[in-house]
Each structure stands twice: as structure tokens, then as C-alpha cells.
Scaffold this motif. Structure first.
Motif, PDB file in Angstrom:
ATOM      1  N   CYS A 590       0.764  -1.299  -0.030  1.00  0.00           N
ATOM      2  CA  CYS A 590       0.150  -0.043  -0.160  1.00  0.00           C
ATOM      3  C   CYS A 590       0.861   1.203   0.038  1.00  0.00           C
ATOM      4  CB  CYS A 590      -0.993  -0.144   1.203  1.00  0.00           C
ATOM      5  SG  CYS A 590      -0.027   0.159   2.863  1.00  0.00           S
ATOM      6  N   SER A 591       2.346   1.259   0.382  1.00  0.00           N
ATOM      7  CA  SER A 591       3.185   2.228   0.214  1.00  0.00           C
ATOM      8  C   SER A 591       2.952   3.074   1.579  1.00  0.00           C
ATOM      9  CB  SER A 591       2.783   3.277  -1.056  1.00  0.00           C
ATOM     10  OG  SER A 591       3.187   2.656  -1.961  1.00  0.00           O
ATOM     11  N   ALA A 592       2.055   2.951   2.499  1.00  0.00           N
ATOM     12  CA  ALA A 592       1.916   3.525   3.676  1.00  0.00           C
ATOM     13  C   ALA A 592       3.388   3.815   4.532  1.00  0.00           C
ATOM     14  CB  ALA A 592       0.788   3.072   4.661  1.00  0.00           C
ATOM     15  N   CYS A 593       4.106   2.664   4.414  1.00  0.00           N
ATOM     16  CA  CYS A 593       5.370   2.583   5.082  1.00  0.00           C
ATOM     17  C   CYS A 593       6.391   3.383   4.478  1.00  0.00           C
ATOM     18  CB  CYS A 593       5.932   1.290   5.317  1.00  0.00           C
ATOM     19  SG  CYS A 593       6.245   0.386   3.765  1.00  0.00           S
ATOM     20  N   ALA A 594       6.445   3.645   3.190  1.00  0.00           N
ATOM     21  CA  ALA A 594       7.613   4.246   2.286  1.00  0.00           C
ATOM     22  C   ALA A 594       7.395   5.483   2.641  1.00  0.00           C
ATOM     23  CB  ALA A 594       7.253   4.030   1.027  1.00  0.00           C
ATOM     24  N   ASN A 595       5.756   6.110   2.799  1.00  0.00           N
ATOM     25  CA  ASN A 595       5.471   7.507   2.870  1.00  0.00           C
ATOM     26  C   ASN A 595       5.971   8.203   4.114  1.00  0.00           C
ATOM     27  OD1 ASN A 595       4.104   7.414   0.260  1.00  0.00           O
ATOM     28  ND2 ASN A 595       2.127   7.108   1.244  1.00  0.00           N
ATOM     29  N   VAL A 596       5.807   7.252   5.138  1.00  0.00           N
ATOM     30  CA  VAL A 596       6.377   7.861   6.528  1.00  0.00           C
ATOM     31  C   VAL A 596       7.748   7.736   6.852  1.00  0.00           C
ATOM     32  CG1 VAL A 596       4.097   7.645   7.738  1.00  0.00           C
ATOM     33  CG2 VAL A 596       5.740   5.783   7.763  1.00  0.00           C
ATOM     34  N   CYS A 597       8.499   6.800   6.136  1.00  0.00           N
ATOM     35  CA  CYS A 597       9.990   6.428   6.485  1.00  0.00           C
ATOM     36  C   CYS A 597      10.659   7.833   6.093  1.00  0.00           C
ATOM     37  CB  CYS A 597      10.411   5.445   5.671  1.00  0.00           C
ATOM     38  SG  CYS A 597      12.190   5.295   5.946  1.00  0.00           S
ATOM     39  N   PRO A 598      11.363   8.429   7.368  1.00  0.00           N
ATOM     40  CA  PRO A 598      12.127   9.645   7.266  1.00  0.00           C
ATOM     41  C   PRO A 598      13.406   9.557   6.619  1.00  0.00           C
ATOM     42  CG  PRO A 598      11.874   8.957   9.620  1.00  0.00           C
ATOM     43  CD  PRO A 598      11.291   7.822   8.734  1.00  0.00           C
ATOM     44  N   TYR A 599      13.912   8.132   6.396  1.00  0.00           N
ATOM     45  CA  TYR A 599      15.184   7.823   5.891  1.00  0.00           C
ATOM     46  C   TYR A 599      15.376   7.232   4.520  1.00  0.00           C
ATOM     47  CZ  TYR A 599      15.879   8.240  10.841  1.00  0.00           C
ATOM     48  OH  TYR A 599      15.875   8.666  12.128  1.00  0.00           O
ATOM     49  N   GLY A 600      14.000   7.234   3.737  1.00  0.00           N
ATOM     50  CA  GLY A 600      13.703   6.816   2.375  1.00  0.00           C
ATOM     51  C   GLY A 600      14.396   5.460   2.384  1.00  0.00           C
ATOM     52  N   ALA A 601      14.249   4.426   3.443  1.00  0.00           N
ATOM     53  CA  ALA A 601      14.914   3.088   3.366  1.00  0.00           C
ATOM     54  C   ALA A 601      14.018   2.124   2.863  1.00  0.00           C
ATOM     55  CB  ALA A 601      15.058   2.825   4.758  1.00  0.00           C
ATOM     56  N   ILE A 602      12.636   2.432   2.421  1.00  0.00           N
ATOM     57  CA  ILE A 602      11.714   1.334   1.833  1.00  0.00           C
ATOM     58  C   ILE A 602      11.581   1.498   0.536  1.00  0.00           C
ATOM     59  CG2 ILE A 602       9.410   0.427   2.184  1.00  0.00           C
ATOM     60  CD1 ILE A 602       9.477   1.818   5.086  1.00  0.00           C
ATOM     61  N   SER A 603      11.431   0.405  -0.354  1.00  0.00           N
ATOM     62  CA  SER A 603      11.284   0.614  -1.564  1.00  0.00           C
ATOM     63  C   SER A 603      10.179  -0.448  -1.846  1.00  0.00           C
ATOM     64  CB  SER A 603      12.412   0.357  -2.606  1.00  0.00           C
ATOM     65  OG  SER A 603      13.227  -0.564  -2.228  1.00  0.00           O
ATOM     66  N   TYR A 604       9.811  -0.697  -3.320  1.00  0.00           N
ATOM     67  CA  TYR A 604       8.965  -1.763  -3.395  1.00  0.00           C
ATOM     68  C   TYR A 604       9.443  -2.816  -4.586  1.00  0.00           C
ATOM     69  CZ  TYR A 604       6.029   0.289  -0.241  1.00  0.00           C
ATOM     70  OH  TYR A 604       5.105   0.669   0.719  1.00  0.00           O
ATOM     71  N   GLN A 605       9.252  -3.962  -4.460  1.00  0.00           N
ATOM     72  CA  GLN A 605       9.592  -4.928  -5.363  1.00  0.00           C
ATOM     73  C   GLN A 605       8.433  -5.842  -5.716  1.00  0.00           C
ATOM     74  OE1 GLN A 605      12.761  -7.674  -4.453  1.00  0.00           O
ATOM     75  NE2 GLN A 605      14.337  -5.951  -4.737  1.00  0.00           N
ATOM     76  N   ASP A 606       8.443  -6.234  -7.088  1.00  0.00           N
ATOM     77  CA  ASP A 606       7.523  -7.214  -7.680  1.00  0.00           C
ATOM     78  C   ASP A 606       8.178  -8.348  -7.248  1.00  0.00           C
ATOM     79  OD1 ASP A 606       5.300  -5.520  -8.250  1.00  0.00           O
ATOM     80  OD2 ASP A 606       6.448  -5.137 -10.231  1.00  0.00           O
ATOM     81  N   LYS A 607       7.513  -9.371  -6.399  1.00  0.00           N
ATOM     82  CA  LYS A 607       8.316 -10.437  -5.839  1.00  0.00           C
ATOM     83  C   LYS A 607       7.047 -11.667  -5.892  1.00  0.00           C
ATOM     84  CE  LYS A 607      11.048 -12.013  -2.442  1.00  0.00           C
ATOM     85  NZ  LYS A 607      11.434 -12.162  -1.062  1.00  0.00           N
ATOM     86  N   GLU A 608       7.496 -12.841  -6.419  1.00  0.00           N
ATOM     87  CA  GLU A 608       6.762 -13.964  -6.673  1.00  0.00           C
ATOM     88  C   GLU A 608       6.719 -14.559  -5.134  1.00  0.00           C
ATOM     89  OE1 GLU A 608       6.984 -18.131  -8.658  1.00  0.00           O
ATOM     90  OE2 GLU A 608       6.399 -16.564 -10.154  1.00  0.00           O
ATOM     91  N   VAL A 609       5.344 -14.764  -4.689  1.00  0.00           N
ATOM     92  CA  VAL A 609       5.360 -15.185  -3.428  1.00  0.00           C
ATOM     93  C   VAL A 609       4.184 -16.551  -3.448  1.00  0.00           C
ATOM     94  CG1 VAL A 609       5.609 -12.983  -2.306  1.00  0.00           C
ATOM     95  CG2 VAL A 609       3.349 -13.748  -2.770  1.00  0.00           C
ATOM     96  N   ASN A 610       4.541 -17.525  -2.379  1.00  0.00           N
ATOM     97  CA  ASN A 610       3.729 -18.521  -2.314  1.00  0.00           C
ATOM     98  C   ASN A 610       2.988 -18.286  -1.195  1.00  0.00           C
ATOM     99  OD1 ASN A 610       2.960 -21.176  -2.010  1.00  0.00           O
ATOM    100  ND2 ASN A 610       4.804 -22.212  -2.431  1.00  0.00           N
ATOM    101  N   ASP A 611       1.647 -18.009  -1.346  1.00  0.00           N
ATOM    102  CA  ASP A 611       0.611 -17.806  -0.263  1.00  0.00           C
ATOM    103  C   ASP A 611      -0.346 -19.122  -0.068  1.00  0.00           C
ATOM    104  OD1 ASP A 611      -1.056 -16.920   1.689  1.00  0.00           O
ATOM    105  OD2 ASP A 611      -1.628 -15.190   0.395  1.00  0.00           O
ATOM    106  N   HIS A 612       0.207 -20.060   0.691  1.00  0.00           N
ATOM    107  CA  HIS A 612      -0.558 -21.124   1.128  1.00  0.00           C
ATOM    108  C   HIS A 612      -0.835 -21.928  -0.254  1.00  0.00           C
ATOM    109  CE1 HIS A 612      -1.413 -18.654   4.458  1.00  0.00           C
ATOM    110  NE2 HIS A 612      -1.246 -19.807   5.120  1.00  0.00           N
ATOM    111  N   GLY A 613       0.082 -22.147  -0.758  1.00  0.00           N
ATOM    112  CA  GLY A 613      -0.189 -22.863  -2.312  1.00  0.00           C
ATOM    113  C   GLY A 613      -0.370 -22.182  -3.473  1.00  0.00           C
ATOM    114  N   ILE A 614      -0.788 -20.740  -3.394  1.00  0.00           N
ATOM    115  CA  ILE A 614      -1.106 -20.148  -4.495  1.00  0.00           C
ATOM    116  C   ILE A 614       0.302 -19.218  -4.780  1.00  0.00           C
ATOM    117  CG2 ILE A 614      -2.806 -18.196  -5.395  1.00  0.00           C
ATOM    118  CD1 ILE A 614      -4.520 -19.375  -3.113  1.00  0.00           C
TER     119      ILE A 614
END
Lengths: 662, 126, 264
Positions: A590-614
Motif C-alpha cells: 500500500c506504500s503507507a510505510c514508504a510514505n512515513v519513512c524519514p530515511y527513504g529506506a523503503i522501496s517496493y519490489q514485484d516478487k513472486e510469493v507462495n501464499d498457502h500454495g497459491i
């Protein structure tokens, strides 16, 4: 299952006088995981630390709770002690039973209960702690000094002399700051320019120092050892590389109506100008609000007369990005606005001036070429009245609550210089207290009284009334004589309070450095770490930290430099392992964390995840642990609970709260 | 602190400890020369238990309530409120009045505004 | 529709300062606002009761303020003393819980009064609600060449954090007013110093000293006349200052400039 040892410190009587330390230790023995508990007079002492080491060995401890002072004071001490004893330093928790308990309570029963609760919370947390390993980060071997007054100059010179590169960013067209505006300096009365100018030249000539004048800090990111700073170089409209500093452009410029900032508005300057003759660099700037060419497109005289072809009306503001290991704030001060003090008629009479304006009037390069003259009619004053504490020591929302510290001494200086040069001029000083601590300071003030015949009057001025004949009546009180006094003066000099330069508020935000209610930057410890900001890698030099005179400023500037050198001398720094990380199965991108991070430490990646087999590709927050400072803003902002902080996990915090509420 | 001192502080609502003894009140007071106890002394009279002398001083009737001291005090002490509280100690007592209706005919002229009489009665009479 | 205000004239405006009242009302209707006199208003007492425990002496002001509240009108004053007292009592009712509680306990109003009414001096109405530029447009007989000193006195200005009238040490509302009438304002440093106030009754010699300083200062800076909003200031400057400089209520000059007959 943890094996926890609890150590309750007496802190002499600081804690033990209000908290029953034995009862706290005893109570902890029945807490889950606690296998050992004891109390001791000074846990931070060598024998206290030895006690910890012995207990670790004897009871095979895996975690420690120290009930003592604030972690800001001794957390590092006890972590080191733990490490020595063979326990991971992050298996130590401090229960602050001094600042947050014994110091603020009087009732022993209440305080003891609270200490037990605080200790219980710390135990609950240690039960969930796991060992953390600190990483290493490299150190950029260059320092940034923000502000080019005497504080910034001295800091830069000292750092550069140690062999490290330094950049000075100064927002005005020249370095030199307030000291360059002063005429003479107390308590030796040597000429300010004579002692400052060589240092300015040294700065410019130093191979390790780069000066960015007419420039401002635009953005700061990174952390101690690894700051990245955007510096805005404002358009000068003059090519510094070509300009020879001949000054012909300033002579020929037809726009001469702007008020000279350097002369406190007491004289005019041209649209293309250097603030003063000894400016460093000796390269003028064009004031775009005054320049006829830039405003109307007509004129261009300076360009025509410039033999070096240095004028460039097309110049634009430029952003340069540089990397630094340390940042020193040396932004200095300004004189307060006197709008709230119209009883002294500053806005109503040209002959009511501030002490800084008097410096310019007394200065040979000033608006009157150093002749003591009234600004209204150019006449030589015969009676001068000084008013102390104008806007200092106020509890009324009009002025400043603090003592500006420098006024007593510079007023004695002014009074003495005037009596020396113009013995027929009467000088009176209204004072509340004369504050002159400092080497040879009180002697200096006494000389003004005893040798120069300055009339010191204990009492304040209520009002200054301009009279029809152009004189000023000063309505004051002489508290020693017990009478109201009315002095007919032709000049009144106000010792206006000083305040931190207005730019410091925004800068403090950029640096995540804290400021106090008066906008002075806060030091890490008022006594023991006076030149460091609580933000690692940010140091303080000069009046931005609190009122001080030149000798003190120079001392502090050197101290700040020493701290910077100590930092830059290291090749790498231990990083804080308490960093954030996101749970990829919970993160919804959702980007909420990146918006509040005062150090610019958060970025986003498209990543393949395995959520309970999906298996699917999701947008997931990633924390750069080199940048993360562990502030925790992201963890409380995250709506799905995906963000968590090592050492301060959501589970650990809840366990503490549960323990407190139990 | 005696009853009388407490009463003055309670009526005035002033915290005399805030005073830094700069004297700006006395420098500003248009009635300074008429007063036997000066505005900057009001605070110390109360703190030092000499409120009775303050209440009996000429100053209680010489304060113009012009609020120059209140406006200019850098510490928000409000000396005018102290001297008015001392005045009230007098007028709230029986026989504390220093003006009676019988005095009026000799004190007025054809232009005396009603405002002057009203104000004076408020200041000099219970 | 004309702006309507609850108007608190005060005792002196019904007697010795009738012209202040009359000219103010006439100018108001000429400028498009109306002063509706508060029914059964009672005297404000002339001086603000400084004692923090005084309630009875503040009740007349509270009644007037509550009346204005009931009509959803702003309360307008003319006399400096009335303005000072009512404005400060209103501040007490808004910000001092003890005074608010005890005054309301005594008055037993349908709904407690908590400082809701806005108190304006007539000059503030001219400045903030009508606008001096509009007044300048309405002037028929500009007072060209007349040098007028504005005498503020104490009560309109101080204490500034409650009166919120103007800069207490360097005010300009009356100077702007004078300029709007086409005259020239004369700034003199005693314009905010005390005229002697109520002390004039028992110690006229004190009032003579103080009001004398005011008129000497104004004359020294070349004022032909003085204007004031306060009947007691006017009395002291006329009777006690030992100067012949004419002193007018500001509304008298306003009426003259607007071409209004100031007779009853």
C-alpha cells in the motif's frame, strides 16, 4: 526458554531513596523466566559489571534486565558488559526506574509498585528477545559544514587540517557571518575583520575545503557515515571561474537603491554586489529583484563593462549532490525583530538603533565611514543611552525567555569605545544585571565604569519618546537612587535579543535533529555531549546550539571538529541491527510505510510469493537495512501488520503492555 | 505568609515570584513621583510581609489604573493588580471609604463627566 | 439590509457627552449601520474591577453582553471606559472559569453566558466592518490641511493581550481614521500616556501634570486639535491641561466630514 537475570541498581540514593530495591528484586524472582535477581549500589561501576559477569556464569543466564537509569545513559554500558560475559548485547533490556520512576515520585510504596511493573515489562520483553548481530557500514571521508560564519569557518579549518575534505555551504554571497559585521571584539578590542579575514582566506585557499556560497541545503538523506545531500547553488548570474573581482560592475550598476544587508539596511548597495570588500569569494552576485536587466530586459551595463566576460544573465539555480560522513550545523543567529518593543521607538526614530547597527556605524567600512553620527541628520551625538535586555529574559510571549549572553559585554565595549574616541559624549547604560562571567570579562566591564566613566544605571527603560526638536527622551528608573530618570539623548542603542537563524527549523527537519522551544538545536547531552546532536553524525557549532560569544563559539567549533575527525577517522561503523523488515505474506503493497519513512529506506519490489500454495506476483515493501534507523514509524503505520522491527517486534511490545496491565 | 499577604495574592491573582526586579514598571509609571511606595516595590512588600504598610501607603490612591506597568512588564507580573488588591484590603473594611457622597459638590464643576464620579466611587468607596 | 449592532452608550453619553452619542448614531446611519440601544443597560462602573474575586461589579457588563448574545449581534461601545470594562469582563467570562461559574450562578440565565458576544469599539466597526476606504469615499467635507493629534489614552489599548485593539505602543487606527477624513495626522509620543483618569476628582493637580504633558507634546508636534473617544480624557485635556488646544470626540469630526448636522 530464557534464563533471565534481573539486576536492580540503587544509583546511590537516586533510586534507593524512593524505591525499595530489595522488594523489586524479590518480586522479579517469581516472574516467568527469571532465575536470578539481585540489587546493588552502582550497577554501572566496575564491580557492578563484574556482578553481572559472575551471575551469567553461575546461573547460565541467557538474558538480562537491568533496572536502572534511562537507557540513553547506560544501555551501551550494559550491552558491552553482557557481550564481555558472553551474552548477545541485544538480550539486555533496561527498565528505567530512575527518570521514569524514582525521580518523579515521592511516595515509596507507589514508586516501588511502579518499579516492579516496569521491571516486569522488561522481563516480558527479554523472554521474546533473540540475539541480533550488528552489521558494518563504510564511512564517507568528507564533512559538510552548514553555515560560513566564524563557527563554520573554524570547524571547517580544523577538520581540513586533520586531512579530511570539508564543504562549507553558506546561504549569503560570502562567508564571514555576523563576525564580519562587527567592528571590534571584546575583551581585547582587536579589530574583528583583522582576526577574521585571515581565517576566511585560509578557508578559500585550503586544498581540502570547498566553499559553496549563495547556496542552501535542499535535501538530506542517509545516516551517520553515509549522508547524501542536495545543495542548491542559487543563480549568481556571474561566472565565478571568470570573474576577477575588479569591482567595475558594482561601480557602474545604475540600480543602487537596495538596502545593504551587510550594513543592516543603513546604506544602499547596487543590484550586482559583493556584501563587503573582503568578501570570500570576491565574486559578486546579481540580486534578481533589483537588477534592471533581469526585471525589464534593458540595461546590461555590467555585462558591457566586464572585461572578463563573467556576467551571465541566463544562469539558473543548480542542484549538486554530494556525499558526506558527517554534518555540522553552524547556522548562527539573528537579532530579533523589534516590532513588539515599540515603547523604545525603534520603528519611530532613526536614532534608536540596535547594537549590531551601532557596530556598522562605528566601522570604518560602514555607512558613516566609522564616524559616530545620527542616522536621522548626520549630527554627532552628545548623549547616548544604551538599553539592555530588550527582548531577553522575558516571560510575556513578546520576547525570549533566555539571556542572550553577549549583550552585557558588547555594550561595555561600545560604551568604552565611544568614550575613548569621543570623550565629550555622555554614555549611560540601563541594566537589570551586568552578567560578565568569562576570562577578563568583569575586569573589562569595570574598566568601562572606572576608567572610561560610563554611567551605569541599575533599572530598566519604560519608554523612549521622540521630541519635536529631534532629541529623544529616555524615561527610565534608577533603582539604586530610587528615582525616575529622564535623560535627553540623541541616540538610543538597544541590546536586542538574539535568536537562532530562521533557517534552522527547516534544516532541523531535514536532518531529523531536534530543536528546543526557542529553536536552538538540542545537544545529545547538555553537559557531556554538548557538540553532538542526538541524531548520529550531526554536530553543532556556535550559536545554533545556544547563545555564545566569539571565544566560546570558536572553542565549540573546535570541539565539533574533533568529534567529526573522530568519526571520519574510522573506516567503518557498526550499524544498528534493530531494523525493520516486512512479512511478504502480509504486505499488501500500500506504500503507507514508504510514505512515513524519514530515511527513504523503503522501496517496493514485484516478487513472486507462495501464499498457502497459491503462487502469485505481489508488490512488496523492502527495507534497505543500511538506511533503516529503526525508528519504528513504518511498523505503527502498516495497516496489515506486515512491518516489524528487530528488537522491538510487535509481539515484544504487546508482551510489555500485557505485563504492565497484568 | 500571613493572612493579609495571602489575601492580597488571592485578590490580585499575581505571582510575585515571577518578578526579576528590572524596574520597568517604575520606569513606566506616570504616578511614580506621587507614590511613597514605588511600583517595583509592591512585589517585595507583599513577599516580605509588609502588606499592611502597602495598604496604608499613598500609592493605593495614586495608581491611575493606566496599565502601563502591566503592558510593559517583561515577566507578566502585573503590579497594578497588587496595588489594587492592597486598596481593596482597605475599602472592604468597615470605615475604609475615602470618598463620600457629601464630598462631591465641592469636587465637581459644570463639565465633570458622570464617568469620573462613577470611577472615583469604585476606587475610593466600598 | 443595514448592519445592526447592540449599542452600549454608557452613563456619560446620556449626559455630559451627549454629542459623542448623537454624532455616532447619525454617522452610523449615514454609513449604513445601525446602533440599537441595549434595553435597560446598566452603568459599567467606569473602571474594570481588578480583584479576581469580584463578581457583583461585573454583572452589569455581563447583562449587556448576554443581551447582545440573545439578539445575535455584536456589542458596540464608544466610551473608552465602557469599552475597556465590557471587553475585559467578556474575556473573563470566556477564559476565567471561576468568574464565569459564579456570575452565571448568580444571574441564572436561560443558558449560561460564556463570552460568546463579540465586543467592538465604534472605531473598530469603522475600520473592520465599514472600512476606512469606504469612509473616505463618503466624506463630503474633507478636513483638508487640519493637523489632528489622536489621543488614545490608556483604556482602549491596554492590556493589549485582552483589548486586542491595536499596537499598544504605536497604534494607528485613529491616525488612519484621521487620514480617511482628509486631514493630516500628527503622531506624538504621549498619545498613549494617561491623562490622569479618575484621580482628577480628588487630586486635580496630578491630572493637571499628566494632561499637561499630553497637550504640550501634541502642540510641540504641531497638532491643531486633538480627538479622543473618552469623555474623561476630554474633560482632563480641556479642564486640567492648562492648554487651549481644542479637543473633540472623534465622531464629531466624522460628522463634520460627512456633512452631518451634529445638533440633536
Amino acid at each position: 526458554m530464557q534464563r533471565i537475570g534481573v539486576f536492580v541498581c540503587h544509583c546511590g540514593s537516586n533510586i534507593a531513596a524512593t524505591v525499595d530495591v530489595k522488594r523489586v528484586a524479590l518480586a522479579m524472582l517469581s516472574e516467568n523466566g527469571v532465575v536470578f535477581a539481585d540489587d546493588y549500589q552502582y550497577m554501572c561501576s566496575e564491580s557492578g559489571q563484574l556482578k553481572i559477569a559472575q551471575a551469567v556464569k553461575e546461573h547460565n543466564l541467557t538474558g538480562l534486565v537491568i533496572c536502572s537509569c534511562s537507557p540513553r545513559m547506560h544501555e551501551a554500558t550494559f550491552r558491552k558488559a553482557a557481550e564481555k560475559a558472553g551474552i548477545n548485547p541485544y538480550m539486555v533490556e533496561i527498565a528505567n526506574i530512575r527518570e521514569q520512576c524514582s525521580w518523579i515520585h515521592k511516595d515509596i510504596e507507589q514508586a516501588t509498585q511502579k518499579a516492579i511493573i516496569l521491571a516486569r515489562a522488561a522481563v516480558a520483553k527479554v523472554n521474546l528477545n533473540s540475539p541480533l548481530i550488528a552489521g558494518k557500514s563504510p564511512v564517507k571521508k568528507r564533512a559538510l559544514v552548514i553555515g560560513g560564519g566564524i563557527a563554520g569557518i573554524q570547524t571547517a579549518l580544523d577538520i581540513a587540517d586533520a586531512g579530511f575534505e570539508v564543504d562549507i555551504v553558506e546561504k549569503t554571497p560570502s562567508i564571514g557571518g555576523k563576525m564580519s559585521q562587527l567592528d571590534k571584539t571584546f575583551p581585547t578590542l582587536d579589530c574583528s575583520a583583522c582576526i577574521l579575514t585571515p581565517k576566511m582566506v585560509d578557508c578559500a585557499a585550503h586544498e581540502k575545503i570547498t566553499i559553496f556560497t549563495y547556496s542552501e541545503v535542499e535535501n538530506v538523506s542517509g545516516f551517520v557515515g553515509n549522508f547524501t545531500v542536495d545543495i542548491k547553488k542559487k543563480a549568481r548570474y556571474v561566472d565565478s571561474a571568470k570573474c576577477t573581482g575588479c569591482g567595475l560592475c558594482q561601480e557602474k550598476c545604475p540600480s543602487k537603491k537596495a538596502l545593504s544587508e551587510f550594513n543592516c539596511g543603513l546604506s544602499n548597495r547596487s543590484a550586482i554586489y559583493t556584501p563587503f570588500a573582503q568578501a570570500v569569494p570576491n565574486v559578486p552576485v546579481i540580486d534578481p529583484l533589483q537588477c534592471i536587466k533581469l526585471k525589464t530586459g534593458k540595461c546590461g551595463l555590467c555585462e558591457k563593462v566586464c572585461a572578463a566576460n563573467a556576467i551571465d544573465y541566463t544562469q539558473k539555480d543548480e542542484i549538486i549532490t554530494r556525499e558526506y560522513g558527517a554534518i555540522v550545523v553552524a547556522t548562527g543567529f539573528d537579532v530579533i525583530n523589534l516590532d513588539n518593543y515599540d515603547e523604545y521607538a525603534y520603528s519611530q526614530s532613526k536614532d534608536v538603533i540596535t547594537s549590531l547597527e551601532l557596530e556598522r556605524i562605528m566601522n570604518a567600512a560602514g555607512p558613516t565611514k566609522g564616524h559616530l553620527e545620527r542616522m536621522s541628520d548626520g549630527k554627532a551625538p552628545k548623549n547616548i543611552v544604551f538599553v539592555q535586555c530588550v527582548g531577553s529574559r522575558c516571560a510575556d510571549n513578546k520576547g525570549k525567555s533566555y539571556c542572550s549572553k553577549i549583550c552585557c559585554m558588547y555594550t561595555a565595549k561600545h560604551a568604552m569605545l565611544i568614550r575613548d574616541k569621543y570623550p565629550d559624549v555622555n554614555v549611560s547604560v540601563f541594566y537589570i544585571d551586568v552578567r560578565t562571567p568569562g576570562k577578563n570579562f568583569d575586569e573589562f566591564y569595570r574598566r568601562a565604569v572606572e576608567e572610561y566613566g560610563v554611567n551605569y544605571i541599575k533599572g530598566q527603560v519604560g519608554k523612549v519618546t521622540p521630541e519635536p526638536d529631534g532629541s529623544l527622551t529616555v524615561h527610565g528608573v534608577d533603582l539604586i537612587d530610587g528615582r525616575q530618570v529622564k535623560i535627553s539623548a540623541d541616540m538610543v542603542v538597544l541590546a536586542a535579543a538574539i535568536e537562532p537563524n530562521a533557517s534552522v527549523r527547516q534544516l532541523a527537519t531535514q536532518l531529523t535533529a531536534s530543536i528546543d522551544t526557542n529553536n536552538f538545536l538540542t545537544e545529545a547531552h547538555p553537559k557531556l555531549r554538548p557538540v553532538e546532536s542526538p541524531t548520529a553524525g550531526v554536530f553543532l557549532s556556535g550559536v545554533c546550539q545556544g547563545p555564545k560569544d566569539i571565544p566560546e563559539t570558536v572553542s565549540q567549533a573546535g570541539a565539533a571538529a574533533a568529534k567529526v575527525i573522530g568519526l571520519l577517522a574510522k573506516n567503518e561503523l557498526t550499524t544498528n541491527p534493530c531494523t525493520a523488515h516486512s512479512d511478504e505474506l502480509l504486505c499488501n503493497g500500500c506504500s503507507a510505510c514508504a510514505n512515513v519513512c524519514p530515511y527513504g529506506a523503503i522501496s517496493y519490489q514485484d516478487k513472486e510469493v507462495n501464499d498457502h500454495g497459491i503462487r502469485e506476483t505481489r508488490r512488496i515493501a523492502m527495507v534497505n537495512t543500511a538506511l533503516c534507523q529503526g525508528c519504528g514509524a513504518c511498523t505503527v503505520t502498516c495497516p496489515s501488520g506486515a512491518m516489524d522491527l528487530n528488537g522491538f517486534s510487535n509481539k515484544q511490545i504487546i508482551a510489555e503492555v500485557d505485563a504492565i496491565c497484568r | 505568609m500571613s493572612n493579609r499577604e495571602e489575601k492580597v495574592l488571592q485578590i490580585s491573582g499575581v505571582n510575585p515570584r515571577k518578578c526579576m526586579k528590572c524596574g520597568k514598571c517604575s520606569a513606566s509609571c506616570p504616578s511614580y513621583d506621587e507614590m511613597d511606595i514605588k511600583p517595583h516595590q509592591f512585589v517585595s512588600y507583599v513577599l516580605n510581609g509588609r502588606t499592611k504598610a502597602l495598604a496604608e501607603s499613598k500609592s493605593v490612591e495614586k495608581c491611575l489604573a493606566c496599565f502601563a506597568c502591566v503592558e510593559r512588564c517583561p515577566r507578566n507580573v502585573e503590579p497594578a493588580k497588587i496595588i489594587d488588591a492592597a486598596r481593596q484590603l482597605n475599602v472592604r473594611q468597615r470605615y475604609g471609604d475615602t470618598l463620600s457622597a457629601n464630598d462631591i459638590p465641592s469636587l465637581i464643576d459644570e463639565d465633570t463627566p458622570q464617568q469620573l464620579l462613577v470611577s472615583a466611587f469604585r476606587k475610593y468607596k466600598r | 439590509m443595514a448592519l445592526k449592532y447592540s449599542y452600549y452608550p454608557g452613563c456619560t453619553l446620556k449626559n455630559k457627552a451627549k454629542s459623542l452619542d448623537i454624532t455616532a448614531r447619525k454617522c452610523a446611519s449615514a454609513l449604513g449601520f445601525e446602533l440599537e440601544e441595549i434595553e435597560n443597560w446598566q452603568c459599567c462602573g467606569g473602571v474594570y474591577p481588578l480583584g479576581s474575586d469580584e463578581i457583583a461589579t461585573k454583572l452589569s457588563s455581563v447583562r449587556a453582553l448576554d443581551y447582545a448574545k440573545s439578539k445575535s449581534q455584536k456589542l458596540v461601545t464608544l466610551c473608552s471606559a465602557c469599552h475597556h470594562v465590557i471587553k475585559r469582563v467578556n474575556d473573563d467570562m470566556k477564559n476565567v472559569p471561576d468568574t464565569r461559574m459564579r456570575a452565571n450562578n448568580y444571574l441564572k440565565l436561560d443558558t449560561p453566558y460564556c463570552g460568546e458576544t463579540q465586543v467592538l469599539h465604534y472605531l473598530e466597526v469603522l475600520r473592520d466592518e465599514i472600512g476606512f476606504d469606504n469612509i473616505a469615499k463618503a466624506v463630503k467635507n474633507p478636513l483638508k490641511g487640519v493637523k489632528i493629534g489622536a489621543y488614545y489614552g490608556c483604556m482602549l489599548l491596554r492590556p493589549s493581550k485582552i483589548m486586542e485593539f491595536d499596537n499598544p505602543e504605536n497604534p494607528q487606527i485613529m491616525e488612519d481614521f484621521i487620514k480617511a477624513l482628509g486631514a493630516q495626522s500628527v503622531i506624538f509620543p504621549y498619545r498613549n500616556e494617561c491623562c490622569g483618569g479618575h484621580v482628577a476628582l480628588k487630586s486635580p493637580e496630578s491630572a493637571q501634570k499628566l494632561s499637561g504633558k499630553v497637550t504640550r507634546s501634541a502642540e510641540g508636534f504641531g497638532a491643531d486639535m486633538l480627538i479622543t473617544a473618552c469623555p474623561l480624557c476630554l474633560y482632563n485635556l480641556n479642564k486640567n491641561s492648562q492648554s487651549d488646544i481644542p479637543v473633540y470626540y472623534f465622531t464629531e469630526l466624522l460628522a463634520k466630514a460627512l456633512g452631518i448636522d451634529s445638533e440633536e
